[in-house]
Structure formats: C-alpha cells, structure tokens
Design an enzyme around this catalytic site. Sequence first.
Site, PDB file in Angstrom:
ATOM      1  N   LYS A 123       0.877  -1.186   0.044  1.00 44.08           N
ATOM      2  CA  LYS A 123      -0.043   0.014   0.067  1.00 44.08           C
ATOM      3  C   LYS A 123       0.903   1.291  -0.106  1.00 44.08           C
ATOM      4  O   LYS A 123       0.610   2.385  -0.635  1.00 44.08           O
ATOM      5  CB  LYS A 123      -0.865  -0.081   1.125  1.00 44.08           C
ATOM      6  CG  LYS A 123      -1.943  -1.119   1.230  1.00 44.08           C
ATOM      7  CD  LYS A 123      -2.912  -0.738   2.459  1.00 44.08           C
ATOM      8  CE  LYS A 123      -3.705  -2.157   2.781  1.00 44.08           C
ATOM      9  NZ  LYS A 123      -4.628  -2.689   2.008  1.00 44.08           N
ATOM     10  N   GLU A 207      -2.611   6.661   8.327  1.00 44.62           N
ATOM     11  CA  GLU A 207      -3.447   7.579   7.517  1.00 44.62           C
ATOM     12  C   GLU A 207      -4.233   8.131   8.402  1.00 44.62           C
ATOM     13  O   GLU A 207      -4.862   7.589   9.597  1.00 44.62           O
ATOM     14  CB  GLU A 207      -4.270   6.477   6.622  1.00 44.62           C
ATOM     15  CG  GLU A 207      -3.734   6.456   5.385  1.00 44.62           C
ATOM     16  CD  GLU A 207      -4.762   5.436   4.285  1.00 44.62           C
ATOM     17  OE1 GLU A 207      -6.006   5.203   4.848  1.00 44.62           O
ATOM     18  OE2 GLU A 207      -4.157   4.847   3.541  1.00 44.62           O
ATOM     19  N   HIS A 242     -13.861  -3.518   8.724  1.00 47.45           N
ATOM     20  CA  HIS A 242     -13.074  -2.965   7.556  1.00 47.45           C
ATOM     21  C   HIS A 242     -13.298  -3.961   6.458  1.00 47.45           C
ATOM     22  O   HIS A 242     -12.591  -3.888   5.693  1.00 47.45           O
ATOM     23  CB  HIS A 242     -11.607  -2.590   8.028  1.00 47.45           C
ATOM     24  CG  HIS A 242     -11.429  -1.639   9.123  1.00 47.45           C
ATOM     25  ND1 HIS A 242     -11.831  -0.501   8.896  1.00 47.45           N
ATOM     26  CD2 HIS A 242     -10.833  -1.946  10.224  1.00 47.45           C
ATOM     27  CE1 HIS A 242     -11.403   0.151  10.232  1.00 47.45           C
ATOM     28  NE2 HIS A 242     -10.640  -0.981  10.860  1.00 47.45           N
ATOM     29  N   ARG A 304      -6.827  -7.799  -8.989  1.00 44.80           N
ATOM     30  CA  ARG A 304      -7.489  -9.273  -9.008  1.00 44.80           C
ATOM     31  C   ARG A 304      -9.067  -9.052  -9.434  1.00 44.80           C
ATOM     32  O   ARG A 304      -9.214  -7.728  -9.221  1.00 44.80           O
ATOM     33  CB  ARG A 304      -7.289  -9.916  -7.733  1.00 44.80           C
ATOM     34  CG  ARG A 304      -7.769  -9.213  -6.641  1.00 44.80           C
ATOM     35  CD  ARG A 304      -7.930 -10.025  -5.490  1.00 44.80           C
ATOM     36  NE  ARG A 304      -7.993  -9.153  -4.152  1.00 44.80           N
ATOM     37  CZ  ARG A 304      -9.077  -8.643  -3.543  1.00 44.80           C
ATOM     38  NH1 ARG A 304     -10.248  -8.923  -3.997  1.00 44.80           N
ATOM     39  NH2 ARG A 304      -8.815  -8.039  -2.624  1.00 44.80           N
TER      40      ARG A 304
END
Length: 695
Positions: A123, A207, A242, A304
């Site tokens: 990420k 974040e 999440h 994907r």
Amino acid sequence: MTATTSRPLTKILIANRGEIACRVIATCRKMGIRSVAVYSEADRTARHVQLADEAIAIGASEPKASYLNIPVLIAAAQSTGAQAIHPGYGFLSENPGFAQACTSAGIVFIGPSAQAIEAMGSKSAAKEIMQKAGVPLVPGYNGEDQSPEGLLAQAEKVGFPLLIKASAGGGGRGIRIVRAAEEFAAALTSCKRESLSSFGNDHVLLERYLSSARHIEVQVFGDTHGQVVHLFERDCSMQRRHQKVIEEAPAPLLTAEQRASLGAIAVRAAQAIGYTGAGTVEFIAEALPDGRAGACYFMEMNTRLQVEHPVTEMITGLDLVEWQIRVARGESLPLTQDQIRCHGHAIELRLCAEDPSRDFMPSTGRMTRYAMAPEIAGEVRIDSGLREGDTVSPYYDSMIAKLICWGEDRPTAIARAQQALAQTHLAGPTTNLRFLSRLLALPAFQNAELSTAVIASHQTTLTAPRPLSDQHLVLAVAAALQSGPWASAGPLSPTAHTPRDQSPDPWSLPNAFRITAPAQRSLRLSRDAEDWSVTVQWAPLAIGLGEALDPIDLLPTESPRQLAVCWRGQVLHGWADWERQPTVRLHLWTEDDDVLLQWDDPYATGQLDDDAEASLTAPMPGQVMRVHVGPGATVQKGEALLVISAMKMEFLVSAPRDGVVEALLCKEGDIVTEGLTLARLAPLAHAETPTPVKN
Ligand code: ADP
Ligand code: ADP
Ligand code: MG
C-alpha cells in the site's frame, strides 16, 4: 474490435475454492474451456470439486499446505495439462511470486503481470506511485522510517484518530485505529505482529482516520494492447471490521463530475503501471450527512477480480471472468469505453457463517439446512460455494455465498434482495442472514446515507433478538414431538416421525413421564435471560401457553425437521434443528425469523458443567497463535492468556477471574476445535505455591 488470439486456452486450473472457484468454472463451461479444480483435504467433497471437469488433490487443509502452496499448484497445472491458472481472489491472487512462477513454467497467469502486482502489493509503494501520477491521497505517512519513535513522531503530525495499516495487508486485516498518542505503541506492536504472521512482512503506513467515510471503488480492465477502460464504480461502504458486507453499483448520490473524475483517475492509475486484466482502484471519501460524498482519495489498488464483481456484471451485462480469460488469451478488450453502458442498479449481500451478535465471530459446522432463494435470470443471482450437508470448516474464509439482485432502480434492487433473503433458509452454523435483512431495512441504508460507520452505529438494532411469539412456542413443541427430545415418547400423532438418530441421551431417555402417564407436562424454554412456560397435553394433543389448552395437530411433512402444525385455525410452518451438546438447544427457523432456544427438560442430561467458568474453552475452532502464560502462573481477571486465530481474525482468550493456571492444555501452533478446554484456572486460595511463570 477484432480479436487477436495468440494463446489457445482449452483448459484452466482454478487455484482457489468456494464460491469463486464455482464462479470461474461456470464461465469456463460457457466458453467451452475445460476446468480443473484443486482441493485440500477439508474440501475433498466440496462443491467446486464436483462442478469442475477434473479435480486434483493438493494437500492438507491448512491453506499453507494447499491453496497457498505454489510448487504444488504449478505441478497440478502441469500434470493435468492446464495451460492457464485463474487465481480467484484471496489466497495467491495478489502474490507476484505466484504470477512469476506461472510465467516461468510456461503457464498463463490470468491476472496482471508480476510487476504490476508487485507495484500495487505494498500500500505504501502504491501510494507513492499514485502520488507521482497526481492522484489525491489520504493525508498520512507512507515513508521508510519504521522505528516506533519515528512512527510516533509522524503520527503526532498526522493527528488522531489515525489508522496504522499493514502495507501488505488485505481483507480488512492489519488495520488498527489509534485514538490517542498513548494507545499508539501497543497498537503498532499488535499491527506489526499480525502483519508479520499473516503477510510475512511488518511494514506499516499511517493514515488520517475518516470517522464517517464512504468506500467507493472503480472497476478497471486493461489488455495487452495498451487499452484501459473502467466499468463504472461500486459503493462498498457497508462494512464490519473494515470488511465489506453489502456492495452496490453504481454508487448512489455521486455527482456526474465525481463519477467522471473517479473513472478517469482509475484509468490513469491503471495506465501508470501498464495494467492488464481486471483490477479495482479503491477510494475513500468523507461521507456527508445527507449521504453524498466529499473529496475522494486513493486508498489502494487490488490487482485481481473482486469479491463484488457481480454487481458490475449486473449493471453492464458483461461477464468479467470471460473478459479476464480473453485478455489472458491476448485478445483486445471486447468493448471500448463508450460502448460500455450502465443499466439499472445492483446490490450484493455477502452471506457469511458468523454471528453478528457475538461481534461477527465466525461459526463453523455442518450446514444442515441450506436452501437459497430461487435465481431469476438478470434479477436474482446466487454465487455459492456450498450445498446442504456441507461443512463450513475453520480453515477458510467465513463467506459462504453471495446474493446479488438487480432492479431498474435502487429501491427495486433492495426490494428484490429483501424478498430473496426471506426465501433463504439456513440452519447449522450461525449466519448473518437476518442481520442482512435488518441492514437492508435500516432507513439510513434505504435513503442511501451510506458510510462505513452505519453498521457499528446501528449494532443493537441489527443484532438484538426479536421478541419470541406464541407461534414460535407452538412450533417448538411440535419440533420436540417430531424430531426432538419427545420424539421417542411414542406415536403422539399418526404422522409423527421416528427419530433418525437412535443414540442415547437425552433423546432415548426412558420416558418417566410416559411410564407414569401424566396427562400433562410443563416445559421451560429460555433464551438468554428470558423464559417461557408451556404446558403440553398428550392424547388428545394440546398446548397451553396461558390458561387454556388449544388442540394442535402435526401435519405430514417431507422431512422430520420440517414442521407443519395446525393451531388456532392456522397452519404454522418452520424447520427445526436440535443441538445436544453441551446443552439441549432448539434452532427454530421460520420464513422471517431464526431463533435458538434453550430446552430445559428435567429429564434431559448434559447440563452445563458448574465449573464451566474455571475451564477456558476455545471460543471457535482455530489455531493457537500465542500462549502468554505457563502452568502455575498467577493471573488477574481480564489478563490475556492465549491468542487464537481463525478465519481471518484473532481472538484473545482472557482470564474470566483472578486465579492460578492449574493446567495448560494447548501449545502454540495447535489446531483447536470449538469448545475444547485450553486451560484450567484454579481459584487463588486453592493454589499451593503460586509461582508466576510467564513467557
Ligand atoms: P474484496 O476486496 O475483493 O472486496 P476482501 O477485501 O474481503 O474482498 O478480500 C478477499 C478476501 O476473501 C481475502 O482476503 C480472502 O481471505 C477471502 N477469500 C479468499 N478466497 C476465498 C473464497 N474462495 N471464498 C471466500 N472468501 C475467500
Ligand atoms: P484492505 O486491503 O484490508 O482492503 P483498505 O486500505 O482497503 O484495506 O481498507 C479497508 C477498509 O478500511 C476500507 O474499505 C475503509 O472502510 C476502511 N478505511 C481504510 N482507510 C481508511 C481511512 N483512512 N479512514 C477511514 N476508514 C478507512
Ligand atoms: Mg481494500
């Protein structure tokens, strides 16, 4: 557009299991391509194995030994003569080493290049690439300094609340919310530990945490001729832990500018890495109170096919697996951007074997009842990996099926989904079926006020048990007579079924009440703190819920578990399942409700051990990841004793009270079944020499 076929593909191996393996097999069949399924020991008789043209065993049940075992999968493709491998999602689908191993072995990997997977796999690295491509990012830190002090300093700059995310994370794992600086160090340690054990690397990023956010993502597709298109966006804001629960397409309440800009950014992102095949660019946006989305930031790219790809298929009328295969064959994308149309609205519900009222704890076991709603072409679609009688094993993901509904507009799609849920009848492991019905009914959802906070903020409404009705009690008694503890009490009605299982206690207890032949008997049913008293009279059969007795009649049914009972001039329908251990419980299930009742029968044995609290049992089947205490250790109430990991989650087993660890019955690495005793705690006073031994 002319197709340039460079690679004939006549046989594809699917390196996955469950519903996605079944999904890929369906397209192979449609395209006249032979399919090869792979299976672990636990999956020997699984649905995907049955559906495929060929199937090959690849090892033990633990994913590491089978579905994650690269050399074995490559050898399976070679020995079956498959020219290509479809990785599905999860497992090895985003593993660049696997894509590379396929290519090196001369096998086509149905997905992007190993380089593209690698570029987006972290990420942090992905954010860096996107930053350079001018894509907006959530404020945060995605640098190289991984020291706890350095990260804390960065965290102070980002501000709280913030998220610590495993760079290599996925499936909602490896994410920790930190609300204040003092929590940071502990959250970092736990995030790094989970990341290392699940993803083999403990790099993290920080974040800013948007407390009310919308998850909006764009489906992209690229071919080997340099073309990239998008297939509109999906909203996946309805999440727990999440992880997505409901997804829909198109995303409601976006302005035309927002929609166009997200599509364009996603295409630019895919082009920036020379992307081929199916991919998803995920964005996070501030959720505005009226349901609209504020500024959208890039979050990550999934290289994907996505779990929720069917909603895109329903609004575009396209088969994305077919597109993947065509691109892998070297063909051009079947349509150009302006030929791709969006029609109507689609919504997907993820049906999982989990208990929403126990914090979504996964549930396992045999699906004794698995009747999905009927499919209707173009309107109701079910992608399922299971059949009735199959076992949901602790080794894999808890998702068992997806229900996808299409409508001319959003309210129609929702109404169809509600109807389909009412026609879905499940028994065995606990599922989120009723939770999903309630979620669809929430005004916030109906009004498209979508946000990642919706589920958590309506937790009680979504999971509180419904009041029990008289109808439930009548059905419970019918179930006891037909397939439960009283079934052996003789032919109570001309149509009563004989119990299938003749094993002793409490079913074949000598029926004291029959010997003494009381005309009536009282019974107590309970659920949590509530209980109900019911009087039953034999010959003639009658039931008393209050003062009066009402006659009841059991009507013939197809199976002993199916109930049809005539009471007060109406016929009640239901299905029943009995649990015998550790106590007798009845799972009663009607068209719009599911109840689990405790059956208190003075003649039944197997009541809970008085000492239950002193034994620490596994809350679910899984693997012991960590043992924090040794035998003889003195522990305090609430202290962490063990960590169990299963189905993408970690569970902490903590001390229910102060005491001394009298016995430790498991070690790190053990696979444990639900209810297995892991350790025994002795009260402090009983301990001889309380030597604290901790590791
Ligand atoms: P998506 O991002 O595609 O919406 P997730 O983020 O939930 O979906 O990630 C896909 C997850 O699905 C993987 O993390 C994996 O644990 C799980 N998974 C993998 N294979 C299967 C399968 N065959 N059936 C159900 N779930 C699976
Ligand atoms: P994964 O790889 O596990 O899918 P993501 O980075 O996509 O990880 O995040 C998973 C989910 O966590 C998102 O769909 C979103 O609901 C939530 N989330 C991620 N980042 C943020 C953020 N900065 N603020 C609020 N919620 C977030
Ligand atoms: Mg994600």
